[in-house]
Design an enzyme around this catalytic site. Structure first.
Site, PDB file in Angstrom:
ATOM      1  N   SER A  48      11.193  29.177  24.823  1.00  0.00           N
ATOM      2  CA  SER A  48      10.659  28.272  25.837  1.00  0.00           C
ATOM      3  C   SER A  48       9.406  27.570  25.326  1.00  0.00           C
ATOM      4  CB  SER A  48      10.348  29.057  27.113  1.00  0.00           C
ATOM      5  OG  SER A  48      11.510  29.702  27.572  1.00  0.00           O
ATOM      6  N   ASN A  49       8.584  28.273  24.538  1.00  0.00           N
ATOM      7  CA  ASN A  49       7.382  27.652  23.979  1.00  0.00           C
ATOM      8  C   ASN A  49       7.708  26.569  22.962  1.00  0.00           C
ATOM      9  OD1 ASN A  49       4.890  29.025  25.071  1.00  0.00           O
ATOM     10  ND2 ASN A  49       6.137  30.779  24.510  1.00  0.00           N
ATOM     11  N   LYS A 172      14.490  40.295  25.602  1.00  0.00           N
ATOM     12  CA  LYS A 172      13.096  39.906  25.781  1.00  0.00           C
ATOM     13  C   LYS A 172      12.846  39.817  27.286  1.00  0.00           C
ATOM     14  CE  LYS A 172       9.721  36.204  25.146  1.00  0.00           C
ATOM     15  NZ  LYS A 172       9.485  34.787  24.780  1.00  0.00           N
ATOM     16  N   ILE A 215       7.387  39.955  21.919  1.00  0.00           N
ATOM     17  CA  ILE A 215       7.725  38.558  21.633  1.00  0.00           C
ATOM     18  C   ILE A 215       6.924  37.749  22.648  1.00  0.00           C
ATOM     19  CG2 ILE A 215       9.523  36.813  21.471  1.00  0.00           C
ATOM     20  CD1 ILE A 215      11.581  39.065  21.149  1.00  0.00           C
TER      21      ILE A 215
END
Length: 306
Positions: A48-49, A172, A215
């Protein structure tokens, strides 16, 4: 029965931001510079980053290939690349997994589709992840991030069910739910299934609960500090680890208030000398001058001392 694929190794993983120029095109030199600064940790591309949902398929593949090539050419062939590959259909996600394999990724991290939340019942979520894993040429991991999946939050029963698949090897948990994490780590052997928190503010708490590391977004800013915390914990220096975790928790909170993706780019550009603050719309660039960043500044000072 098929042999179980191996999960990613224990450690710190970075969902790397992708730097862009003023035209919102990929800034390859800055991406390479960032990859090299993060190379001591392991790399996650298209999380997403990394603004994955704002990229074309070709751009996603290019970002993975650039990361793999940069690592290989600079003595980091051992560094694992995990590619975020979630699409809004099963068919698209299968294609993204195949692309990730071709581009050099070792694992795929798969978001649950979220355009039609009422249709995403537990049986449908399980069917989606199983069908994707069946077709994937690399092992897959389940990405649970309610903030970006219209509030869909996979529970520990669903993830445990999926973990029985021979090609699903980890998760995650960006929900940050330590109770869920511990239910998974206590029910699933770490040799078969790696459970990672997705937030630095529960990094140490996750380790105590049996996680495989972290993460998280904050290692984009301070990868060495995260590796230091992991080292302190493994050496049994719990008081020092708790102190460092407190700093990570405050810094992670400040980063979130700035606006994680744009905030990371602004901080890295200011403190590490590469990259610009451009993001792809509808995201907006962030300015740091009015933000409370004292803990982030303290963390960066520590990072530069390590």
């Amino acid at each position: 029965m098929a042999t179980k694929s191996s999960p990613p190794p224990h450690g710190v993983y970075v969902p790397a931001v992708l730097f862009m120029d003023e035209k919102e095109d990929l800034d390859i030199p800055s991406i390479k510079a960032h990859v090299l600064r993060l190379a001591q940790a392991r790399i996650l591309v298209q999380g997403s980053n990394g603004e994955a949902q704002h990229l074309s398929h070709d751009e996603r593949k290019l970002a993975i290939a650039t990361t793999r090539q940069t690592l290989d050419e600079n003595g980091f062939k051992h560094v694992i690349v995990i590619a975020g590959t979630g699409g809004q259909s099963t068919r698209e996600t299968k294609k993204l997994n195949a692309d990730a394999k071709e581009a050099g990724a070792t694992y795929a991290l798969v978001l649950t589709p979220s355009v039609w939340p009422p249709q995403m019942t537990k049986p449908n979520i399980i069917r989606f992840h199983r069908e994707v894993a069946d077709a994937s040429p690399i092992p897959t991991m389940i990405y649970n991030f309610p903030v970006v999946t219209a509030g869909l939050d996979l529970d520990s029963d669903t993830i445990t069910t999926l973990a029985a698949h021979p090609n699903i090897v980890g998760t995650k948990l960006s929900c940050g739910n330590i109770g869920k994490l511990q239910r998974l780590t206590s029910a699933l052997p770490s040799s078969d299934f790696a459970t990672f928190p997705g937030k630095s503010d529960v990094f140490l708490q996750g380790l105590v609960s049996g996680s495989a590391g972290v993460i998280g977004a904050l290692p984009n800013v301070a990868p060495k500090a995260h590796i230091q915390l992991l080292k302190l914990y493994e050496e049994g220096k719990l008081q020092e680890a708790v102190k460092l975790q407190a700093l990570l928790g405050h810094a992670d909170w400040q980063l979130g208030k700035i606006g994680s993706i744009a905030g990371i780019k602004a901080i890295v550009s200011k403190h590490f000398g590469y990259g610009q603050t451009h993001v792809r719309g509808p995201l907006a660039p962030q300015q740091l001058q009015d933000a409370a960043v004292d803990k982030l500044e303290e963390l960066i000072a520590l990072e530069k001392s390590l």
